[in-house]
Motif scaffolding. Structure first.
Motif, PDB file in Angstrom:
ATOM      1  N   GLU A 108       8.310 -23.867 -19.575  1.00  0.00           N
ATOM      2  CA  GLU A 108       8.979 -23.974 -18.277  1.00  0.00           C
ATOM      3  C   GLU A 108      10.435 -24.371 -18.483  1.00  0.00           C
ATOM      4  OE1 GLU A 108       6.683 -26.936 -16.325  1.00  0.00           O
ATOM      5  OE2 GLU A 108       5.320 -25.477 -15.420  1.00  0.00           O
ATOM      6  N   GLY A 110      13.784 -26.212 -18.156  1.00  0.00           N
ATOM      7  CA  GLY A 110      13.993 -27.640 -17.930  1.00  0.00           C
ATOM      8  C   GLY A 110      13.128 -28.483 -18.838  1.00  0.00           C
ATOM      9  N   ARG A 111      12.026 -27.922 -19.300  1.00  0.00           N
ATOM     10  CA  ARG A 111      11.175 -28.659 -20.244  1.00  0.00           C
ATOM     11  C   ARG A 111      11.445 -28.153 -21.653  1.00  0.00           C
ATOM     12  NH1 ARG A 111       4.598 -29.255 -19.979  1.00  0.00           N
ATOM     13  NH2 ARG A 111       4.395 -30.513 -21.855  1.00  0.00           N
ATOM     14  N   SER A 113      14.103 -26.579 -22.778  1.00  0.00           N
ATOM     15  CA  SER A 113      15.462 -26.805 -23.307  1.00  0.00           C
ATOM     16  C   SER A 113      15.579 -28.205 -23.912  1.00  0.00           C
ATOM     17  CB  SER A 113      16.519 -26.563 -22.235  1.00  0.00           C
ATOM     18  OG  SER A 113      16.202 -27.276 -21.086  1.00  0.00           O
ATOM     19  N   LEU A 114      14.884 -29.176 -23.305  1.00  0.00           N
ATOM     20  CA  LEU A 114      14.929 -30.532 -23.866  1.00  0.00           C
ATOM     21  C   LEU A 114      14.162 -30.594 -25.191  1.00  0.00           C
ATOM     22  CD1 LEU A 114      15.776 -33.446 -23.655  1.00  0.00           C
ATOM     23  CD2 LEU A 114      13.850 -33.890 -22.150  1.00  0.00           C
ATOM     24  N   PHE A 283      16.175 -19.571 -23.789  1.00  0.00           N
ATOM     25  CA  PHE A 283      15.530 -20.312 -22.695  1.00  0.00           C
ATOM     26  C   PHE A 283      16.564 -20.957 -21.773  1.00  0.00           C
ATOM     27  CE2 PHE A 283      12.398 -20.116 -26.060  1.00  0.00           C
ATOM     28  CZ  PHE A 283      11.291 -19.693 -25.352  1.00  0.00           C
TER      29      PHE A 283
END
Lengths: 283, 311
Positions: A108, A110-111, A113-114, A283
């Motif tokens: 997902e 936002g998840r 990329s971290l 991503f």
């Protein structure tokens, strides 16, 4: 220095596996998997309490001591082998459904990329998730198969340790299907499509396994070659189930080597493809 | 060897191609940016300027089409290059099944921190961001502002040397914003480089020392904020300036507006203006104009992005 790097490497793997567990638990997949397995265990307990079954077991037990018209050991082994087939199908289906969402969820926006900003390779990230999935399903397989083994053992007094081979065998075929789930998940980010593909592979494998009959019915060489070609490529979920039954029955002619290496090859190829695509994706 | 720049990119480019039509979109074009170690750097730009793509290329979430990026002198594609980086993404989606402490523990474990260290640091940081009593509560119960503060704690967990914050005060109330600014200000002087990607000009103007403005995927302006805003300044237009001289002038603290017709140099004082003119002429550049200016960062931003639009 090396020791601290190893420790850090281990902590990364542990974190990824434990995160998969926590997610499976939070999504009720973990409880669902164990709940449905417990249901099967409950059904099994109930079935063994039915008079006919109980009578048959008692009958076999009594007769074997006085007049051996039927070998009780063989009877229990046959029962074990058929039960292992039921558990194999049940466990694999449940496992595929339970693990289908665990790869797409990590992708997902936002998840991911971290996660990718951390000092780990994309391969480690994907393989950590894969290992976490396997661990969740492995735990369930151990619970399900050991429970049934204990129940049959207590009921009959006959303990067949070979029945426990159903754990690594079921887990192996699940890991091959999981490779396909990972590939579809990485490409499409769709849990539903991942399940569809894995279930389709299971069904196709059953159809393709009837090759000896089908090959006789096909009228051209190229169609026979095509059928056999697909047979060798697709993971052999059906053949492996049959082989597992034979192994539990002490059948020395059980053909498990070729289904094992061809399925493993399929899994390795598909997982390598998934890693390759995952490494190249933005991503 | 100690790196001079926390972030350095050379002609970084990202082209997205549509899968079936083969159409191309240049999200980031030929971007060369240098962020000196220990500074507070703001990246500005209108929506769709390529800011997030640029940050994601730095952190390997997006693969560049061409060009290179380094973090403290190390190729940004290497996982080890990301070890000294703390990152707070925009529109983050932290796993809602984790508690605040669990989330800090998970991400810091991925950064290679040991368990005892993680536990100690998580307690410290939860207190610092005002979430001391929320550590054992699942993240799904957190408000947007609390998530942002938790995200900041996550980025600070492993004591990074480079902090990359994408819209750090997004969704945070004024008090929360002040708290975040205070936490970031406390890092000043500790050698931590802070890279902020924001659309809030006032935030960047009040906090950052350096700024870069992206527009339509390319660098429209880069320089020291003090030479761009804050009272009178001077803008010098010149042509035929060699790249080495541009670099030397950039190092002296002037802001550079590269242009198709001529390059412009913004400085804060009359002395700096004269020095810059001397440098330009010595390098063989021709002075085209010298004008006094009095601008805010908003003026600079609007002027930069609208002139780009007109071009």
């Amino acid at each position: 220095m090396n020791e601290s790097l190893n420790r850090s490497h281990n902590s990364v793997w542990l974190a990824l596996i434990s995160d998969t567990f926590q997610e499976a638990r939070a999504r009720w997949l973990f409880w669902g998997l164990f709940g449905l397995s417990s249901l099967l265990v409950g059904i099994f307990l109930f079935v063994l309490r039915i008079d006919v079954v109980q009578g048959a077991v008692s009958f076999m037990g009594i007769e074997s001591t006085e007049r051996p018209i039927y070998n009780i050991q063989k009877f229990v082994n046959v029962s074990y082998s058929w039960v292992s087939i039921v558990l194999y199908i049940w466990g694999t289906f449940l496992a595929v459904f339970a693990s289908s969402g665990l790869i797409p969820s990590v992708l997902e926006a936002g998840r991911i990329s971290l996660l990718l900003s951390k000092p780990i390779t994309r391969t480690t990230l994907l393989m950590g998730r894969f290992a976490g999935n396997l661990a969740v399903v492995g735990l369930n397989h151990i619970y399900l198969i050991c429970s049934i083994w204990i129940i049959i053992g207590l009921k009959t007094g006959i303990w067949a340790p070979r029945f426990l081979l159903a754990i690594p065998i079921s887990l192996f075929i699940f890991s091959v299907l999981l490779c396909a789930v990972v590939l579809v998940g990485v490409i499409s980010e769709s849990a539903a499509l991942s399940v569809m593909v894995a279930v389709a592979l299971m069904l196709i494998s059953t159809i393709l396994a009837q090759r000896q009959i089908v090959v006789k019915l096909l009228d051209s060489q190229w169609s026979r070659d095509l059928w056999l070609g697909f047979y060798w490529i697709i993971p052999k979920v059906y053949d492996f189930g049959v082989a597992m039954k034979d192994i539990i029955l002490y059948d020395r002619n059980a053909d498990w080597i070729s289904p094992a290496w061809t399925s493993a090859l399929f899994g390795i190829a598909v997982l390598s493809g998934a890693i390759y695509i995952f490494r190249r994706r933005d991503f | 060897m100690k790196a001079e720049y926390a972030v350095e990119t050379a002609r970084l480019e990202k082209i997205y191609r549509s899968r079936f039509r083969g159409r191309e979109v240049k999200a980031v074009a030929n971007l060369t940016v240098r962020v000196p170690v220990g500074v507070k750097f703001g990246l500005l730009g209108p929506n769709g300027a390529g800011k997030t793509t640029f940050v994601k290329m730095l952190l390997s979430a997006v693969n560049p089409t061409s060009g290179a990026a380094t973090i403290f002198g190390r190729d940004a594609r290497e996982p080890e290059a990301r070890r000294p980086v703390g990152y707070l993404p925009e529109n983050h989606r932290f796993p809602t099944y984790l508690t605040g402490s669990g989330m800090l523990d998970f991400y810091s474990a991925l950064s290679g921190m040991e368990e005892r260290q993680r536990r100690r640091r998580a307690a410290e940081l939860l207190e610092l961001v005002g979430l001391k009593d929320w550590g054992d509560v699942r993240i799904k119960k957190y408000s947007k502002g609390m998530l942002q503060r938790l995200g900041l704690a996550q980025a600070l967990m492993h004591e990074p040397r480079l902090l990359v914050l994408d819209e750090p005060t997004d969704g945070v109330d004024p008090v929360g914003r002040r708290d975040i600014r205070r936490i970031l200000n406390d890092l000043t002087g500790s050698g931590v480089t802070i890279f902020i990607n924001s659309h809030l000009l006032s935030e960047v103007e009040s906090f950052c020392e350096y700024v870069a403005i992206l527009n339509k995927g390319h660098l429209a302006l880069e320089g020291k904020i003090s030479s761009l805003v804050g009272g009178r300044g001077y803008r010098i237009g010149a042509t035929g300036v060699p790249a080495e001289a541009m670099e030397e002038i950039r190092r002296s603290g002037a802001s550079i507006f590269p242009g198709a017709q001529m390059d412009e140099f913004q400085v804060a004082t009359r002395e700096e203006a004269n020095e810059t003119i001397d440098r330009l002429r010595a390098a063989g550049g021709l002075i085209e104009s010298v004008t006094a200016s009095n601008t805010s960062l908003e003026d600079v931003f609007i002027q930069t992005t609208s002139s780009e639009r007109a071009a």
